[in-house]
Design a protein around this motif. Structure first.
Motif, mmCIF file in Angstrom:
data_model
loop_
_atom_site.group_PDB
_atom_site.id
_atom_site.type_symbol
_atom_site.label_atom_id
_atom_site.label_comp_id
_atom_site.label_asym_id
_atom_site.label_seq_id
_atom_site.Cartn_x
_atom_site.Cartn_y
_atom_site.Cartn_z
ATOM 1 N N ASP A 4 0.896 -1.182 0.154
ATOM 2 C CA ASP A 4 0.000 0.130 0.001
ATOM 3 C C ASP A 4 0.893 1.418 -0.200
ATOM 4 O OD1 ASP A 4 -2.368 -1.348 -0.051
ATOM 5 O OD2 ASP A 4 -2.825 -1.295 2.160
ATOM 6 N N LYS A 7 2.133 1.785 -3.481
ATOM 7 C CA LYS A 7 1.087 2.401 -4.293
ATOM 8 C C LYS A 7 0.718 4.076 -4.217
ATOM 9 C CE LYS A 7 -1.341 -2.045 -4.606
ATOM 10 N NZ LYS A 7 -2.665 -2.713 -4.007
ATOM 11 N N ALA A 8 0.768 4.272 -2.725
ATOM 12 C CA ALA A 8 0.418 5.691 -2.570
ATOM 13 C C ALA A 8 1.586 6.481 -2.720
ATOM 14 C CB ALA A 8 0.448 5.602 -0.830
#
Length: 160
Positions: A4, A7-8
């Motif tokens: 995550d 991705k961020a």
């Protein structure tokens, strides 16, 4: 598989390119980001006795980049009371800096952004509650906002 966090980071890089830095020890990176400004800067940051080395480090980083800090304005108290925003707006209006740097947590950053709006457009905080009100005023008056550079600081040590 991408985490995550990865991705961020990818989304931020795609949206902001190299104009957004994050992570550990990022304050020294303000210099290269602001080097082209060659500007007179107002710094907004809450004062604390233990913050003096931090501020001196910020002054040093900016100075090496050609940015001249002209003053340090006291930031906002928790939850950015309107009195703090209005005080900061008056101070910014009187100083007329080329750029404002907001350093600190959410309340100081939010108050600094609102103070820049009030210092450039006038009025009161109430005039700008609602979606699109600042944009509408900018378009109607052909005014511009003073640039603001924001650094959310949870904890940092500058080794200048």
């Amino acid at each position: 598989m991408m985490s995550d966090f990865d991705k961020a980071e990818g989304l931020i890089r795609e949206f902001k390119g190299d104009s957004y830095v994050f992570g550990l020890n990022v304050l020294p990176k303000l210099g290269p980001l602001t080097a082209g400004l060659r500007a007179r800067a107002a710094l907004v940051c809450n004062s604390r006795s233990d913050r003096e080395p931090f501020l001196q480090g910020v002054y040093s980083v900016l100075g090496r980049s050609g940015v001249t800090p002209i003053t340090h304005l006291e930031g906002a108290r928790s939850n950015a009371p309107r009195e703090d925003v209005e005080r900061m707006a008056e101070e910014l209006r009187a100083l007329s800096p080329d750029v404002t740097f907001a350093l600190g947590g959410g309340s100081s950053i939010d108050a600094a952004k609102a103070a820049v709006v009030l210092s450039c457009l006038g009025g009161s905080v109430d005039d700008f509650f609602g979606v699109g009100k600042v944009t509408h005023e900018l378009q109607a008056t052909v005014k511009t906002l003073t640039p603001i550079v924001v650094a959310s600081v949870l904890a940092d040590v500058i080794r200048a």
